[in-house]
Design a protein around this motif. Structure first.
Motif, mmCIF file in Angstrom:
data_model
loop_
_atom_site.group_PDB
_atom_site.id
_atom_site.type_symbol
_atom_site.label_atom_id
_atom_site.label_comp_id
_atom_site.label_asym_id
_atom_site.label_seq_id
_atom_site.Cartn_x
_atom_site.Cartn_y
_atom_site.Cartn_z
ATOM 1 N N GLU A 88 0.906 -1.015 -0.042
ATOM 2 C CA GLU A 88 0.111 0.136 0.115
ATOM 3 C C GLU A 88 0.901 1.141 0.072
ATOM 4 O OE1 GLU A 88 -3.964 -1.658 2.822
ATOM 5 O OE2 GLU A 88 -2.026 -1.031 3.632
ATOM 6 N N PRO A 89 0.537 2.288 -0.832
ATOM 7 C CA PRO A 89 1.271 3.520 -1.022
ATOM 8 C C PRO A 89 1.235 4.261 0.347
ATOM 9 C CG PRO A 89 -0.682 3.739 -2.178
ATOM 10 C CD PRO A 89 -0.464 2.199 -1.712
ATOM 11 N N ILE A 90 2.471 4.641 0.910
ATOM 12 C CA ILE A 90 2.286 5.336 2.211
ATOM 13 C C ILE A 90 3.116 6.619 2.250
ATOM 14 C CG2 ILE A 90 2.289 3.183 3.688
ATOM 15 C CD1 ILE A 90 5.174 3.360 3.925
ATOM 16 N N GLU A 91 3.775 7.089 1.314
ATOM 17 C CA GLU A 91 4.546 8.147 1.217
ATOM 18 C C GLU A 91 4.780 8.463 -0.335
ATOM 19 O OE1 GLU A 91 7.468 8.851 4.376
ATOM 20 O OE2 GLU A 91 8.972 9.165 2.755
ATOM 21 N N LYS A 92 4.627 9.545 -0.722
ATOM 22 C CA LYS A 92 4.918 10.080 -2.018
ATOM 23 C C LYS A 92 5.577 11.373 -2.103
ATOM 24 C CE LYS A 92 1.832 9.022 -5.046
ATOM 25 N NZ LYS A 92 0.559 9.285 -5.823
ATOM 26 N N PHE A 93 6.970 11.194 -2.754
ATOM 27 C CA PHE A 93 7.510 12.531 -3.345
ATOM 28 C C PHE A 93 7.060 12.860 -4.700
ATOM 29 C CE2 PHE A 93 10.027 11.280 0.251
ATOM 30 C CZ PHE A 93 10.323 12.293 0.956
ATOM 31 N N VAL A 94 6.462 14.040 -4.749
ATOM 32 C CA VAL A 94 6.085 14.398 -6.306
ATOM 33 C C VAL A 94 6.611 15.423 -6.927
ATOM 34 C CG1 VAL A 94 3.874 15.247 -7.504
ATOM 35 C CG2 VAL A 94 3.801 13.718 -5.488
ATOM 36 N N PHE A 95 7.350 15.444 -7.895
ATOM 37 C CA PHE A 95 7.819 16.464 -8.769
ATOM 38 C C PHE A 95 6.780 16.896 -9.755
ATOM 39 C CE2 PHE A 95 10.982 13.453 -7.169
ATOM 40 C CZ PHE A 95 11.906 14.217 -6.677
ATOM 41 N N ASP A 96 6.177 17.917 -9.631
ATOM 42 C CA ASP A 96 5.083 18.004 -10.278
ATOM 43 C C ASP A 96 5.477 19.148 -11.321
ATOM 44 O OD1 ASP A 96 2.819 19.197 -11.542
ATOM 45 O OD2 ASP A 96 1.640 19.324 -9.751
ATOM 46 N N LEU A 97 5.366 18.739 -12.783
ATOM 47 C CA LEU A 97 5.821 19.579 -13.893
ATOM 48 C C LEU A 97 4.756 20.023 -14.702
ATOM 49 C CD1 LEU A 97 8.536 16.990 -14.947
ATOM 50 C CD2 LEU A 97 8.898 18.903 -13.513
ATOM 51 N N ALA A 98 3.587 19.767 -14.436
ATOM 52 C CA ALA A 98 2.442 20.196 -15.273
ATOM 53 C C ALA A 98 1.657 21.344 -14.801
ATOM 54 C CB ALA A 98 1.350 18.851 -14.924
ATOM 55 N N LYS A 99 1.430 21.560 -13.521
ATOM 56 C CA LYS A 99 0.494 22.670 -13.168
ATOM 57 C C LYS A 99 1.264 24.031 -13.243
ATOM 58 C CE LYS A 99 -1.982 19.815 -9.991
ATOM 59 N NZ LYS A 99 -2.208 19.439 -8.619
ATOM 60 N N LEU A 100 2.260 24.199 -13.378
ATOM 61 C CA LEU A 100 3.124 25.428 -13.597
ATOM 62 C C LEU A 100 3.006 26.377 -15.167
ATOM 63 C CD1 LEU A 100 6.037 24.918 -11.085
ATOM 64 C CD2 LEU A 100 4.081 26.140 -10.462
ATOM 65 N N GLN A 101 2.573 27.418 -15.047
ATOM 66 C CA GLN A 101 2.489 28.019 -16.425
ATOM 67 C C GLN A 101 3.904 28.441 -16.832
ATOM 68 O OE1 GLN A 101 -0.089 27.547 -18.412
ATOM 69 N NE2 GLN A 101 -1.007 26.437 -16.723
ATOM 70 N N ALA A 102 4.307 28.556 -17.985
ATOM 71 C CA ALA A 102 5.377 28.896 -18.534
ATOM 72 C C ALA A 102 5.653 30.610 -18.383
ATOM 73 C CB ALA A 102 5.736 28.649 -20.012
ATOM 74 N N ASN A 103 4.664 31.336 -18.347
ATOM 75 C CA ASN A 103 4.613 32.579 -17.893
ATOM 76 C C ASN A 103 5.097 33.107 -16.671
ATOM 77 O OD1 ASN A 103 2.184 32.050 -16.985
ATOM 78 N ND2 ASN A 103 1.039 33.476 -18.249
ATOM 79 N N SER A 104 5.275 34.317 -16.493
ATOM 80 C CA SER A 104 5.464 34.905 -15.230
ATOM 81 C C SER A 104 6.896 34.358 -14.605
ATOM 82 C CB SER A 104 4.347 35.233 -14.366
ATOM 83 O OG SER A 104 4.086 33.827 -13.866
ATOM 84 N N THR A 105 7.576 33.904 -15.426
ATOM 85 C CA THR A 105 8.911 33.190 -14.559
ATOM 86 C C THR A 105 10.198 34.080 -14.346
ATOM 87 O OG1 THR A 105 9.886 32.580 -16.628
ATOM 88 C CG2 THR A 105 8.369 30.846 -15.803
ATOM 89 N N GLU A 106 10.631 33.608 -13.549
ATOM 90 C CA GLU A 106 12.050 34.785 -13.080
ATOM 91 C C GLU A 106 13.195 34.532 -14.112
ATOM 92 O OE1 GLU A 106 13.356 35.630 -9.169
ATOM 93 O OE2 GLU A 106 12.465 33.684 -8.532
ATOM 94 N N LYS A 107 13.410 35.547 -14.875
ATOM 95 C CA LYS A 107 14.990 35.521 -15.718
ATOM 96 C C LYS A 107 16.091 34.832 -15.028
ATOM 97 C CE LYS A 107 12.614 36.585 -19.505
ATOM 98 N NZ LYS A 107 12.653 35.979 -20.525
ATOM 99 N N ASP A 108 16.679 33.903 -15.482
ATOM 100 C CA ASP A 108 17.838 33.159 -14.670
ATOM 101 C C ASP A 108 19.026 32.783 -15.795
ATOM 102 O OD1 ASP A 108 18.996 32.083 -12.691
ATOM 103 O OD2 ASP A 108 18.115 30.174 -12.758
ATOM 104 N N PRO A 109 19.310 33.779 -16.582
ATOM 105 C CA PRO A 109 20.370 33.476 -17.898
ATOM 106 C C PRO A 109 21.544 32.600 -17.297
ATOM 107 C CG PRO A 109 20.465 35.707 -17.013
ATOM 108 C CD PRO A 109 19.359 35.145 -16.387
#
Length: 207
Positions: A88-109
């Protein structure tokens, strides 16, 4: 894929490899002796030297690279899931790449903000014993990639992944008593990701 996207993919995959190792070390699933210290993001992290574990992680990262190469939006989340002895799953580390929009990001050259954020996550992972209950004995883990059906088909037809077949896990049991712990949100022009942990404290208590 543009050069910028290739760099962003490399940064993501490097971080996932670091995070997987860091989580497995601090969740005490394996003997500490199979890990060695290395330095990245200007901090010390722990990296496995176990051949089978490293091969598993390598194959996971290879699959993610192939999916992103086909379509940079094909991976919704990457989950490192721990199970008790009843599977049975008891713990989950989630790397969520779907819910964030590409706009309003910080410039990080120069990737300084990205590296700072990744360093913060690694430091938080090194303290996970303080905010998560211990895993029970005989726990196991797997890594899941949440994607689209078409992406799964193309992955299984990809010759680079033919030695490591992925299966659709439609009937995966869900955690019932969820406790969500946010870790970090990254929104820079080279990486958009939200990371959090979901824990089922009740299931961890089952002997």
């Amino acid at each position: 894929m543009s050069d910028d996207k290739i760099v962003a993919t490399d940064i993501l995959l490097e971080f996932l490899e670091v995070a997987f190792n860091q989580i497995l070390f601090f969740r005490n699933l394996y003997p500490k002796e199979i890990f060695v210290k290395k330095k990245i993001y200007s901090i010390c992290i722990y990296v496995s030297e176990h051949p089978e574990l490293n091969e598993y992680i390598k194959n996971v990262l290879s699959a993610i690279r192939e999916l992103v190469k086909e379509d940079e939006n094909s991976v919704k989340t990457v989950n490192l899931v721990f199970y008790n002895k009843e599977k049975e799953p008891i713990e989950k580390f989630v790397f969520d790449l779907a819910k964030l929009q590409a706009n309003s990001t910080e410039k990080d050259p120069y990737y300084l903000k990205t590296e700072e954020s990744l360093r913060t996550i690694c430091l938080k992972l090194s303290m996970c014993e303080t905010y998560l209950k211990p895993l029970p004995e005989d726990s196991s883990f797997s890594i899941e990639i949440e994607t689209y059906e078409t992406a799964h088909v193309s992955l299984n037809e990809n010759p680079h992944c033919e030695d490591f077949p992925w299966i659709i896990n439609e009937d995966a049991p869900e955690m019932i008593n969820k406790n969500l712990l946010p870790l970090k949100t990254i929104k820079t022009d080279c990486l958009n990701m939200q990371m959090y942990v979901i824990e089922d404290e009740n299931k961890k208590c089952i002997n």
